[in-house]
Design a protein around this motif. Sequence first.
Motif, PDB file in Angstrom:
ATOM      1  N   GLY A   1      21.158  96.686  61.739  1.00  0.00           N
ATOM      2  CA  GLY A   1      22.376  97.307  61.211  1.00  0.00           C
ATOM      3  C   GLY A   1      22.424  98.804  61.511  1.00  0.00           C
ATOM      4  N   CYS A   2      21.252  99.424  61.676  1.00  0.00           N
ATOM      5  CA  CYS A   2      21.185 100.860  61.969  1.00  0.00           C
ATOM      6  C   CYS A   2      21.176 101.125  63.469  1.00  0.00           C
ATOM      7  N   GLY A   3      21.343 100.065  64.266  1.00  0.00           N
ATOM      8  CA  GLY A   3      21.492 100.275  65.698  1.00  0.00           C
ATOM      9  C   GLY A   3      20.233 100.105  66.528  1.00  0.00           C
ATOM     10  N   ALA A   4      19.219  99.404  66.010  1.00  0.00           N
ATOM     11  CA  ALA A   4      18.017  99.168  66.821  1.00  0.00           C
ATOM     12  C   ALA A   4      18.404  98.415  68.088  1.00  0.00           C
ATOM     13  N   THR A   5      17.908  98.864  69.243  1.00  0.00           N
ATOM     14  CA  THR A   5      18.265  98.221  70.513  1.00  0.00           C
ATOM     15  C   THR A   5      17.316  97.080  70.845  1.00  0.00           C
ATOM     16  N   ALA A   6      16.138  97.065  70.238  1.00  0.00           N
ATOM     17  CA  ALA A   6      15.198  95.953  70.457  1.00  0.00           C
ATOM     18  C   ALA A   6      14.280  95.882  69.241  1.00  0.00           C
ATOM     19  N   ILE A   7      13.877  94.658  68.880  1.00  0.00           N
ATOM     20  CA  ILE A   7      12.980  94.451  67.747  1.00  0.00           C
ATOM     21  C   ILE A   7      11.919  93.430  68.149  1.00  0.00           C
ATOM     22  N   ALA A   8      10.652  93.793  67.993  1.00  0.00           N
ATOM     23  CA  ALA A   8       9.562  92.848  68.246  1.00  0.00           C
ATOM     24  C   ALA A   8       8.730  92.749  66.973  1.00  0.00           C
ATOM     25  N   VAL A   9       8.306  91.539  66.618  1.00  0.00           N
ATOM     26  CA  VAL A   9       7.469  91.353  65.421  1.00  0.00           C
ATOM     27  C   VAL A   9       6.119  90.811  65.876  1.00  0.00           C
ATOM     28  N   SER A  10       5.038  91.413  65.375  1.00  0.00           N
ATOM     29  CA  SER A  10       3.696  90.986  65.797  1.00  0.00           C
ATOM     30  C   SER A  10       3.507  89.513  65.465  1.00  0.00           C
ATOM     31  N   ARG A  11       2.992  88.744  66.446  1.00  0.00           N
ATOM     32  CA  ARG A  11       2.851  87.298  66.243  1.00  0.00           C
ATOM     33  C   ARG A  11       1.494  86.942  65.656  1.00  0.00           C
ATOM     34  N   ASP A  12       0.514  87.827  65.861  1.00  0.00           N
ATOM     35  CA  ASP A  12      -0.811  87.548  65.295  1.00  0.00           C
ATOM     36  C   ASP A  12      -1.508  88.876  65.027  1.00  0.00           C
ATOM     37  N   GLU A  13      -2.697  88.782  64.454  1.00  0.00           N
ATOM     38  CA  GLU A  13      -3.416  89.996  64.056  1.00  0.00           C
ATOM     39  C   GLU A  13      -3.751  90.866  65.264  1.00  0.00           C
ATOM     40  N   ALA A  14      -4.062  90.238  66.400  1.00  0.00           N
ATOM     41  CA  ALA A  14      -4.408  91.016  67.599  1.00  0.00           C
ATOM     42  C   ALA A  14      -3.209  91.851  68.045  1.00  0.00           C
ATOM     43  N   GLU A  15      -2.024  91.234  67.997  1.00  0.00           N
ATOM     44  CA  GLU A  15      -0.840  91.986  68.424  1.00  0.00           C
ATOM     45  C   GLU A  15      -0.506  93.094  67.427  1.00  0.00           C
ATOM     46  N   ARG A  16      -0.682  92.798  66.126  1.00  0.00           N
ATOM     47  CA  ARG A  16      -0.428  93.832  65.117  1.00  0.00           C
ATOM     48  C   ARG A  16      -1.335  95.046  65.355  1.00  0.00           C
ATOM     49  N   LEU A  17      -2.611  94.787  65.610  1.00  0.00           N
ATOM     50  CA  LEU A  17      -3.544  95.892  65.845  1.00  0.00           C
ATOM     51  C   LEU A  17      -3.197  96.646  67.128  1.00  0.00           C
ATOM     52  N   ARG A  18      -2.652  95.914  68.121  1.00  0.00           N
ATOM     53  CA  ARG A  18      -2.246  96.590  69.359  1.00  0.00           C
ATOM     54  C   ARG A  18      -1.065  97.533  69.091  1.00  0.00           C
ATOM     55  N   PHE A  19      -0.095  97.062  68.283  1.00  0.00           N
ATOM     56  CA  PHE A  19       1.027  97.949  67.906  1.00  0.00           C
ATOM     57  C   PHE A  19       0.498  99.245  67.274  1.00  0.00           C
ATOM     58  N   TRP A  20      -0.483  99.089  66.377  1.00  0.00           N
ATOM     59  CA  TRP A  20      -0.992 100.266  65.663  1.00  0.00           C
ATOM     60  C   TRP A  20      -1.896 101.137  66.524  1.00  0.00           C
ATOM     61  N   SER A  21      -2.502 100.533  67.569  1.00  0.00           N
ATOM     62  CA  SER A  21      -3.466 101.301  68.370  1.00  0.00           C
ATOM     63  C   SER A  21      -2.794 102.528  68.980  1.00  0.00           C
ATOM     64  N   GLY A  22      -1.529 102.391  69.352  1.00  0.00           N
ATOM     65  CA  GLY A  22      -0.821 103.521  69.929  1.00  0.00           C
ATOM     66  C   GLY A  22      -0.660 104.630  68.907  1.00  0.00           C
ATOM     67  N   ARG A  23      -0.190 104.257  67.722  1.00  0.00           N
ATOM     68  CA  ARG A  23       0.005 105.253  66.664  1.00  0.00           C
ATOM     69  C   ARG A  23      -1.292 105.972  66.329  1.00  0.00           C
ATOM     70  N   LYS A  24      -2.368 105.181  66.256  1.00  0.00           N
ATOM     71  CA  LYS A  24      -3.641 105.781  65.836  1.00  0.00           C
ATOM     72  C   LYS A  24      -4.256 106.657  66.916  1.00  0.00           C
ATOM     73  N   ASN A  25      -3.782 106.514  68.164  1.00  0.00           N
ATOM     74  CA  ASN A  25      -4.317 107.341  69.239  1.00  0.00           C
ATOM     75  C   ASN A  25      -3.350 108.436  69.670  1.00  0.00           C
TER      76      ASN A  25
END
Lengths: 500, 500
Positions: free
Chosen positions: B316-340
């Motif tokens: 509703g706020c205009g996101a052009t793409a949305i991905a949801v982590s499918r498993d714990e490995a993918e969730r940790l990969r999403f966060w790895s960028g932020r943490k580095n």
Amino acid sequence: MNAPTAPAEVTRAERAARQAEVVRALLAVLPAHALLWHAEDTVPYECDGLTAYRQRPLVVALPETEAQVSAVLKACHALNAPVVARGAGTGLSGGAMPHAMGVTLSLAKFNKILSVDARSRTAVVQAGVRNLAISEAAAPHGLYYAPDPSSQIACTIGGNVAENSGGVHCLKYGLTVHNVLQVRGFTVEGEPVTFGGTALDTPGLDLLSLVIGSEGMLAVVTEVVVKLVPKPQLARCIMASFDDIQKAGDAVASVIAAGIIPAGLEMMDKPMTAAVEDFVKAGYDLNAAAILLCESDGTPEEVEEEIGRMSAVLRGCGATAIAVSRDEAERLRFWSGRKNAFPASGRISPDYMCMDSTIPRKRLADILIAIGEMEKKYGLRCANVFHAGDGNLHPLILFDANDPDQLRRCELFGADILETSVAMGGTVTGEHGVGVEKVNSMCVQFSAEENAQMFAVKRAFDTKELLNPGKVIPTLQRCAEYGKMLVRAGQISHPDLPRF
Amino acid sequence: MNAPTAPAEVTRAERAARQAEVVRALLAVLPAHALLWHAEDTVPYECDGLTAYRQRPLVVALPETEAQVSAVLKACHALNAPVVARGAGTGLSGGAMPHAMGVTLSLAKFNKILSVDARSRTAVVQAGVRNLAISEAAAPHGLYYAPDPSSQIACTIGGNVAENSGGVHCLKYGLTVHNVLQVRGFTVEGEPVTFGGTALDTPGLDLLSLVIGSEGMLAVVTEVVVKLVPKPQLARCIMASFDDIQKAGDAVASVIAAGIIPAGLEMMDKPMTAAVEDFVKAGYDLNAAAILLCESDGTPEEVEEEIGRMSAVLRGCGATAIAVSRDEAERLRFWSGRKNAFPASGRISPDYMCMDSTIPRKRLADILIAIGEMEKKYGLRCANVFHAGDGNLHPLILFDANDPDQLRRCELFGADILETSVAMGGTVTGEHGVGVEKVNSMCVQFSAEENAQMFAVKRAFDTKELLNPGKVIPTLQRCAEYGKMLVRAGQISHPDLPRF
């Protein structure tokens, strides 16, 4: 009964002269209609919800603007006149009881809601706004203000800030300190001051948390920024019966230990449910030794899942019966009994004394057993109603105040509950504040050094000790006198224990 | 660079004589191996995580028992020697930077977990226990300690108490102050003291909240009772892309306004994701002007429901793409960028300066636009990574410290961000503390009266001002000097602005 803040001997003439002096100074900064000093006008202000202590103030000031609040404080500071801020006067520990030689500063005219911002989920309100009025103003946005003391229809947000008020839902939603972002007001010298802010955290010392719950001893608050939370879509309530009060106490700890934070978690014992059922017909199980009320709120999915998990824990702890509210009407009926516990007690005993101590949640069963033994020791009955999830006890000691021996035993019973609560790692007050009522109990709770530390902090805001003097923090001398009267391990040494 | 706590001129001979005096006094109460004073031994203590400021202490004391802590404090008090308490030294604002004429009191030997109680969901730990070690000890019970500063593998709970530390999950689970029930320790005079308690609330002034975040200025903490929370069964993370940084900022406010409190809500702009993706391959959308990471945790039912609602708000706020982590490995990969994000920035610029201001959440888009304009004004790039849910900014200003003009412009850029944050209703520090780094900024944040009030409270605990002197609260004189150098509305009047 002597008010704890009664001044050293002052003659009537001396009081009248001082009154004239203070009135003259305040008339220079306030319109005449904003100042009361004749006895018939100040009588309505002589006590708050703790009616056992009464004292007319020298003067009542009812400022209408922040500039007037500042001017009143400056004038009082120049005259060394004590100042007692007052909201709606619903407090139960005498925090707003007047000072005989002081000015009662009413915030009643500060009753405007300045803004409700749905986007940041905050509201800016004046100190005299009623707690419930905030939720009413936020309702069109689907929001409300969470802390809900039972006086919420009348009590003001300024009073809530002074007492750090809670309510039935504070287990999940927190106390006032968790729901206020910023307060603005004036120092004892009349200088404007802001504590906290609308952004995350604030640097330096956390003076906002210090001011919240400081019972009017540090500053006079005129404006508050509160957090608002979304109204849950659904709430349902479990009523669980137990044939043993210890099992009920253990069940409370087990629900929390299972990782569930119910929206409310209350407990009543058999004397209490009997009194209540006779009064409001809430449908309580009269065979149970104790009942628990456990509420869940949230989305329908969350509520269903949580009700299922709570029911399983309660069964595992030996619940003999479990009923879940089927609709909003039934949920409100379950709560009607709890909410009428105090008036119901008034129907089965000429008088009752309500205590307000807390204990760590895991000691619930222990304190219930201890209170049962005290009933025998003091020869008085006690009905128990608890904010069980918080470990906040409200034992109601039943007695007849016209029988001096019963009154004496009741007071000893009350002191024993407070001291036992502290010995179990608890505190002498959960949500009603210290005020004048619990100031002796602070000698039980804290060491002389700890009370001295609080005094030092108080003086860091108020060097002359003019803001609400004589409340909350006991003097060394007071603790020494109280020590001579202490009951512990059965030593009942003084027949005239102060009433808690 | 001059350390802000550098003493008035002291000759080498005077310092040596004073050192001999303090060592003699401390050797009377500590075993010889618990005391360091030779230069080669004290050098490792010369700074904390803020390496720009360095100062060797007179002496380092490493007591092993509470009695020794008390004795060290008594000895220092008698000698009027400043005392700086120290945990792991990971702080980012110089709160543990030594005093040239003082004793650094290390709590490193206080590293025992005294108890973990699953039933009351609390742990009692000594001050030198590492943050992560608490969660490791609680793990067999399915519990953990919630605040998770990025230094959690090394930082101590005592340091967390001093700085009121947060972390990625503090939006949902709160700061240190929301997760600590009680601290025990010693006053500056070496007297034992307890703040808070294990029952709901405590009566009187809330000195626990005051001590938490007081950066070692009020007392020395030796033992902490922390709350533990159940490990969520499941966590999933949304990565949402936006083609406009303002839309992303607005989306953050909208998620919260919809009544959702995500377990984490972080934002990165395009320069940041480009730097990070090149470094760790987190799978970020490199075409997006900004991405948001929104985490949900809880039971599978709760997570599914919340991920659905958050996705709807983001769309509703205009996101052009949305991905949801499918498993714990993918969730940790999403966060790895932020943490580095910080090390990644180190690869694209010779130097960077990390800011830590906060703004009210609804002003996120405004501050991003303002920072964009500052990039042009100061001729430097800035990569942005935010604890967006908290409104806590970590702009990284990229520069080359070997170019004096770039350094000067970087410092002005940083000061401008802090002042603009305050002007928007925010604060100069979100989670890194004031220490020595932000002491000038306190002049921007607070009025002279407000800083004086903090000093008065400090002196109520520490009359002689021996605990961590010169930190956190600026003197009037300091603010007056800083005022002459202030940048605002483009007035750059002083070329040698102190480094934030």
